[in-house]
Write an enzyme that holds these catalytic residues in place. Structure first.
Site, PDB file in Angstrom:
ATOM      1  N   GLU A 150       0.824  -1.213   0.000  1.00 21.63           N
ATOM      2  CA  GLU A 150       0.000   0.000   0.000  1.00 21.63           C
ATOM      3  C   GLU A 150       0.856   1.260   0.000  1.00 21.63           C
ATOM      4  O   GLU A 150       1.596   1.507   0.957  1.00 21.63           O
ATOM      5  CB  GLU A 150      -0.911   0.038   1.229  1.00 21.63           C
ATOM      6  CG  GLU A 150      -1.759   1.307   1.289  1.00 21.63           C
ATOM      7  CD  GLU A 150      -2.442   1.509   2.635  1.00 21.63           C
ATOM      8  OE1 GLU A 150      -3.244   2.450   2.739  1.00 21.63           O
ATOM      9  OE2 GLU A 150      -2.160   0.747   3.572  1.00 21.63           O
ATOM     10  N   GLU A 249     -11.756   3.073   6.052  1.00 19.80           N
ATOM     11  CA  GLU A 249     -10.645   3.449   6.917  1.00 19.80           C
ATOM     12  C   GLU A 249     -10.637   4.971   7.073  1.00 19.80           C
ATOM     13  O   GLU A 249      -9.841   5.677   6.457  1.00 19.80           O
ATOM     14  CB  GLU A 249      -9.316   2.959   6.333  1.00 19.80           C
ATOM     15  CG  GLU A 249      -8.149   3.114   7.301  1.00 19.80           C
ATOM     16  CD  GLU A 249      -6.807   2.718   6.694  1.00 19.80           C
ATOM     17  OE1 GLU A 249      -6.211   1.748   7.176  1.00 19.80           O
ATOM     18  OE2 GLU A 249      -6.359   3.394   5.742  1.00 19.80           O
TER      19      GLU A 249
END
Length: 271
Positions: A150, A249
């Site tokens: 990521e 998130e």
């Protein structure tokens, strides 16, 4: 077009509750069928298993251990001299993933070492990251688990994180060349680093193994004030037939349940 699937990131949502087990129950009560979390390693694994089975909630993603957070670590995958610790952390993550039937592990790259300059150490860190990812691919493939990398933006969130753009991540994935190591697209980070979301989503869609969302710049719920038109992005992902989960998130502006109006609206209109 099949409707998108959303999961609650219980490291960010339902933090009104002190432990992850309670947050899984809360996520289930709010309508989520899946959750993700950064680090569950301070939680009792048997209790997490029990709650997962009791609720029927799927655990879709966890992160590898960060290392020593107090010493400034945030992952070890690309950090020179920490290869043994990375492998030990991967082993722990795998233990939790197998116990929770979790099929994705975010293999955190980590930060530029203190005192080092990005340009001077970038090639060495990339080499180490590729080696560690190749090692992880072999370990994870035996369990049917996907490893994810990521990019985290270095403009606002973490100025010293090694992996900071989808372009850098795609180049690393090409060098790794393993089908079970894929790209984790956090829209919040992609927008801050590069913008051009539509083109980047189309360009890198074959590499994407997981998606996460938050509004920019505040990292709050998707329908809060900000730069990103999430109804358009959801439509884009639907048209691309994205099959994975989308991790919520974000930092709720108020109580978590009060921040879920956008999601309940999506669920209502996608039925």
């Amino acid at each position: 077009m099949p409707p998108l699937k959303f999961c609650a990131n219980i490291s960010w949502l339902f933090t009104e509750l002190p432990d992850f087990s309670q947050r899984i129950y809360a996520a289930a009560s709010a309508g989520f069928q899946a959750v993700e979390a950064a680090w569950l390693y301070d939680s009792d694994l048997q209790e997490l298993q029990r709650v997962r089975e009791a609720t029927g909630v799927e655990v879709v993603l966890i992160n590898t251990p960060p290392g020593d957070l107090k010493a400034g670590d945030l992952g070890l995958g690309a950090v020179p001299g920490r290869q043994t610790e990375f492998k030990q952390g991967l082993e722990l993550a795998l233990k939790y993933a197998k116990a929770l039937d979790c099929k994705r592990i975010h293999l955190m790259a980590g930060r530029i070492p203190v005192g080092s300059h990005r340009a001077a150490i970038a090639k060495e860190m990339e080499t180490i990251f590729v080696q560690n990812l190749s090692y992880a691919a072999g370990i994870l493939s035996k369990e049917g688990i996907t490893g994810l990398i990521e990019p985290i933006n270095t403009r606002i969130t973490d100025p010293t994180y090694f992996l900071d753009s989808p372009h850098q991540a795609a180049a690393i994935l090409e060098k790794v060349g393993k089908p079970n190591i894929k790209l984790q697209m956090d829209v919040f980070h992609w927008q801050i680093m590069d913008g051009n979301l539509t083109q980047n989503i189309h360009k890198y869609f074959p590499l994407i193994g997981h998606v996460q969302i938050a509004q920019v710049p505040g990292r709050n719920e998707p329908d809060s004030e900000g730069e990103i038109n999430y109804s358009y992005l959801f439509d884009t992902l639907e048209k691309l037939s994205y099959q994975g989960h989308i991790g919520c998130e974000y930092k709720p502006l108020g109580a978590t349940n009060e921040s879920l109006g956008w999601l309940k609206n999506y669920w209502t209109h996608s039925k």
